[in-house]
Design a protein around this motif. Structure first.
Motif, PDB file in Angstrom:
ATOM      1  N   PRO A  47       0.834  -1.205   0.000  1.00 30.48           N
ATOM      2  CA  PRO A  47       0.000   0.000   0.000  1.00 30.48           C
ATOM      3  C   PRO A  47       0.870   1.256   0.000  1.00 30.48           C
ATOM      4  CG  PRO A  47      -0.805  -1.575   1.613  1.00 30.48           C
ATOM      5  CD  PRO A  47       0.518  -2.098   1.122  1.00 30.48           C
ATOM      6  N   VAL A  48       0.464   2.232  -0.788  1.00 34.61           N
ATOM      7  CA  VAL A  48       1.223   3.484  -0.849  1.00 34.61           C
ATOM      8  C   VAL A  48       0.486   4.499   0.017  1.00 34.61           C
ATOM      9  CG1 VAL A  48       2.144   5.293  -2.335  1.00 34.61           C
ATOM     10  CG2 VAL A  48       2.040   2.930  -3.163  1.00 34.61           C
ATOM     11  N   THR A  49       1.099   4.819   1.137  1.00 33.67           N
ATOM     12  CA  THR A  49       0.447   5.680   2.115  1.00 33.67           C
ATOM     13  C   THR A  49       0.541   7.150   1.730  1.00 33.67           C
ATOM     14  OG1 THR A  49       2.445   5.982   3.417  1.00 33.67           O
ATOM     15  CG2 THR A  49       1.058   4.077   3.970  1.00 33.67           C
ATOM     16  N   LEU A  50      -0.354   7.941   2.324  1.00 32.37           N
ATOM     17  CA  LEU A  50      -0.326   9.387   2.118  1.00 32.37           C
ATOM     18  C   LEU A  50       1.019   9.959   2.551  1.00 32.37           C
ATOM     19  CD1 LEU A  50      -1.901  11.923   1.294  1.00 32.37           C
ATOM     20  CD2 LEU A  50      -2.751  12.041   3.640  1.00 32.37           C
ATOM     21  N   ASP A  51       1.555   9.467   3.660  1.00 32.13           N
ATOM     22  CA  ASP A  51       2.874   9.925   4.130  1.00 32.13           C
ATOM     23  C   ASP A  51       3.949   9.686   3.079  1.00 32.13           C
ATOM     24  OD1 ASP A  51       1.883  10.820   6.499  1.00 32.13           O
ATOM     25  OD2 ASP A  51       2.551   9.109   7.695  1.00 32.13           O
ATOM     26  N   ARG A  52       3.896   8.502   2.487  1.00 29.14           N
ATOM     27  CA  ARG A  52       4.874   8.140   1.451  1.00 29.14           C
ATOM     28  C   ARG A  52       4.736   9.071   0.246  1.00 29.14           C
ATOM     29  NH1 ARG A  52       8.437   7.746  -0.940  1.00 29.14           N
ATOM     30  NH2 ARG A  52       9.610   6.059  -1.899  1.00 29.14           N
ATOM     31  N   ILE A  53       3.499   9.340  -0.122  1.00 27.11           N
ATOM     32  CA  ILE A  53       3.249  10.216  -1.268  1.00 27.11           C
ATOM     33  C   ILE A  53       3.759  11.625  -0.987  1.00 27.11           C
ATOM     34  CG2 ILE A  53       1.388  11.384  -2.543  1.00 27.11           C
ATOM     35  CD1 ILE A  53      -0.162   8.670  -2.340  1.00 27.11           C
ATOM     36  N   LYS A  54       3.477  12.112   0.210  1.00 28.85           N
ATOM     37  CA  LYS A  54       3.926  13.463   0.571  1.00 28.85           C
ATOM     38  C   LYS A  54       5.441  13.566   0.604  1.00 28.85           C
ATOM     39  CE  LYS A  54       0.030  15.236   3.253  1.00 28.85           C
ATOM     40  NZ  LYS A  54      -0.478  15.507   4.630  1.00 28.85           N
ATOM     41  N   ALA A  55       6.100  12.440   0.930  1.00 29.55           N
ATOM     42  CA  ALA A  55       7.558  12.452   1.057  1.00 29.55           C
ATOM     43  C   ALA A  55       8.263  12.363  -0.290  1.00 29.55           C
ATOM     44  CB  ALA A  55       8.006  11.281   1.952  1.00 29.55           C
ATOM     45  N   ASP A  56       7.513  12.099  -1.353  1.00 28.87           N
ATOM     46  CA  ASP A  56       8.109  11.879  -2.665  1.00 28.87           C
ATOM     47  C   ASP A  56       8.001  13.137  -3.526  1.00 28.87           C
ATOM     48  OD1 ASP A  56       8.670  11.080  -5.325  1.00 28.87           O
ATOM     49  OD2 ASP A  56       8.193   9.006  -4.776  1.00 28.87           O
ATOM     50  N   PRO A  57       9.140  13.721  -3.896  1.00 32.49           N
ATOM     51  CA  PRO A  57       9.115  14.955  -4.709  1.00 32.49           C
ATOM     52  C   PRO A  57       8.334  14.789  -6.014  1.00 32.49           C
ATOM     53  CG  PRO A  57      11.345  14.476  -3.957  1.00 32.49           C
ATOM     54  CD  PRO A  57      10.511  13.292  -3.587  1.00 32.49           C
ATOM     55  N   MET A  58       8.348  13.575  -6.588  1.00 30.68           N
ATOM     56  CA  MET A  58       7.628  13.345  -7.842  1.00 30.68           C
ATOM     57  C   MET A  58       6.115  13.393  -7.653  1.00 30.68           C
ATOM     58  SD  MET A  58       9.790  10.262  -9.641  1.00 30.68           S
ATOM     59  CE  MET A  58       8.640  10.193 -11.026  1.00 30.68           C
ATOM     60  N   LEU A  59       5.685  13.256  -6.419  1.00 27.66           N
ATOM     61  CA  LEU A  59       4.249  13.160  -6.148  1.00 27.66           C
ATOM     62  C   LEU A  59       3.699  14.351  -5.366  1.00 27.66           C
ATOM     63  CD1 LEU A  59       4.227   9.381  -5.164  1.00 27.66           C
ATOM     64  CD2 LEU A  59       3.658  10.370  -7.387  1.00 27.66           C
ATOM     65  N   ALA A  60       4.554  15.324  -5.142  1.00 27.94           N
ATOM     66  CA  ALA A  60       4.190  16.439  -4.272  1.00 27.94           C
ATOM     67  C   ALA A  60       3.050  17.289  -4.828  1.00 27.94           C
ATOM     68  CB  ALA A  60       5.416  17.310  -4.005  1.00 27.94           C
ATOM     69  N   ASP A  61       2.853  17.239  -6.140  1.00 27.19           N
ATOM     70  CA  ASP A  61       1.806  18.059  -6.745  1.00 27.19           C
ATOM     71  C   ASP A  61       0.499  17.308  -6.955  1.00 27.19           C
ATOM     72  OD1 ASP A  61       3.356  20.340  -6.879  1.00 27.19           O
ATOM     73  OD2 ASP A  61       4.199  19.828  -8.835  1.00 27.19           O
ATOM     74  N   MET A  62       0.410  16.099  -6.437  1.00 30.99           N
ATOM     75  CA  MET A  62      -0.830  15.328  -6.610  1.00 30.99           C
ATOM     76  C   MET A  62      -2.021  16.048  -5.996  1.00 30.99           C
ATOM     77  SD  MET A  62      -0.127  11.266  -6.150  1.00 30.99           S
ATOM     78  CE  MET A  62      -1.832  10.865  -6.601  1.00 30.99           C
ATOM     79  N   VAL A  63      -3.172  15.889  -6.637  1.00 36.26           N
ATOM     80  CA  VAL A  63      -4.386  16.496  -6.107  1.00 36.26           C
ATOM     81  C   VAL A  63      -4.642  15.994  -4.690  1.00 36.26           C
ATOM     82  CG1 VAL A  63      -6.854  16.825  -6.492  1.00 36.26           C
ATOM     83  CG2 VAL A  63      -5.309  16.664  -8.441  1.00 36.26           C
ATOM     84  N   LEU A  64      -4.315  14.746  -4.462  1.00 35.59           N
ATOM     85  CA  LEU A  64      -4.498  14.148  -3.141  1.00 35.59           C
ATOM     86  C   LEU A  64      -3.813  14.967  -2.043  1.00 35.59           C
ATOM     87  CD1 LEU A  64      -5.756  11.529  -1.912  1.00 35.59           C
ATOM     88  CD2 LEU A  64      -3.465  10.537  -2.014  1.00 35.59           C
ATOM     89  N   VAL A  65      -2.669  15.551  -2.406  1.00 36.01           N
ATOM     90  CA  VAL A  65      -1.916  16.364  -1.461  1.00 36.01           C
ATOM     91  C   VAL A  65      -2.465  17.795  -1.445  1.00 36.01           C
ATOM     92  CG1 VAL A  65       0.369  17.293  -0.902  1.00 36.01           C
ATOM     93  CG2 VAL A  65       0.149  14.964  -1.822  1.00 36.01           C
ATOM     94  N   LYS A  66      -2.771  18.310  -2.633  1.00 34.92           N
ATOM     95  CA  LYS A  66      -3.168  19.711  -2.765  1.00 34.92           C
ATOM     96  C   LYS A  66      -4.621  19.976  -2.344  1.00 34.92           C
ATOM     97  CE  LYS A  66       0.647  21.503  -4.327  1.00 34.92           C
ATOM     98  NZ  LYS A  66       1.023  21.776  -5.699  1.00 34.92           N
ATOM     99  N   ASN A  67      -5.484  19.012  -2.625  1.00 35.36           N
ATOM    100  CA  ASN A  67      -6.903  19.174  -2.285  1.00 35.36           C
ATOM    101  C   ASN A  67      -7.422  17.845  -1.737  1.00 35.36           C
ATOM    102  OD1 ASN A  67      -9.606  19.659  -2.060  1.00 35.36           O
ATOM    103  ND2 ASN A  67      -9.962  20.111  -4.214  1.00 35.36           N
ATOM    104  N   SER A  68      -7.150  17.649  -0.484  1.00 37.35           N
ATOM    105  CA  SER A  68      -7.385  16.331   0.113  1.00 37.35           C
ATOM    106  C   SER A  68      -8.859  15.954   0.183  1.00 37.35           C
ATOM    107  CB  SER A  68      -6.782  16.285   1.516  1.00 37.35           C
ATOM    108  OG  SER A  68      -7.395  17.263   2.327  1.00 37.35           O
TER     109      SER A  68
END
Length: 139
Positions: free
Chosen positions: A95-116
């Motif tokens: 499973p790819v956690t929200l924490d993991r996503i936030k920690a990844d520069p390639m994923l920092a602009d995901m909508v999941l992060v920007k508009n949760s």
DNA sequence: GCCAACGTTGGC
DNA sequence: GCCAACGTTGGC
């Protein structure tokens, strides 16, 4: 083909319940947000999506496929609300956690992060490939 | 359980 | 058409 992310509280509708529906899939009903609905209107048959568990897991737990394009939401008579059907494709290995996503520069602009709070959202091809790699699953 | 963020509603 | 009030979501 485009890529999306579907968010659900596991208490309300879980990955296991989605898997249990098999290839027939299930309506992604209950969305009452125009932005989310508009994204569903853009979806095509065969589009892929991540299945994300909010609240308890806060992680991407599986891959899904759009198996019916947009149609009226059967749980309401309000013609404004429409939805697609999705079916489970396969679970992730990790499973790819929200924490993991936030920690990844390639994923920092995901909508999941920007508009949760947006429950249906687009995913770029780059994000799709990156998360599949982290999840240990074929794209 | 709290609270911030955000979307929707309704009065004006 | 604006904006205050309110409700909901979801991370923490």
């Amino acid at each position: 083909m485009r890529f999306w992310l579907f968010k659900s509280e596991p208490d309300a509708w879980s990955w296991d319940q989605q898997v249990a529906k098999g290839d027939a899939g299930e309506e992604w009903s209950g969305v009452r947000n125009y932005q989310a609905r508009n994204f569903m209107r853009e979806m095509a048959l065969g589009d892929r999506g991540f299945f994300y568990h909010s609240q308890t897991d806060k992680a991407i737990v599986g891959l899904v496929e759009v198996c019916a394009t947009v149609h009226p939401d059967s749980i309401t008579d309000d013609a404004r609300w429409e939805c697609v059907d999705i079916r489970a494709l396969r679970p992730v290995t990790t499973p790819v956690t929200l924490d993991r996503i936030k920690a990844d520069p390639m994923l920092a602009d995901m909508v999941l992060v920007k508009n949760s709070r947006l429950s249906v959202q687009p995913v770029t091809p780059e994000e799709w490939a990156r998360i599949c790699a982290l999840a240990g699953v074929d794209p």
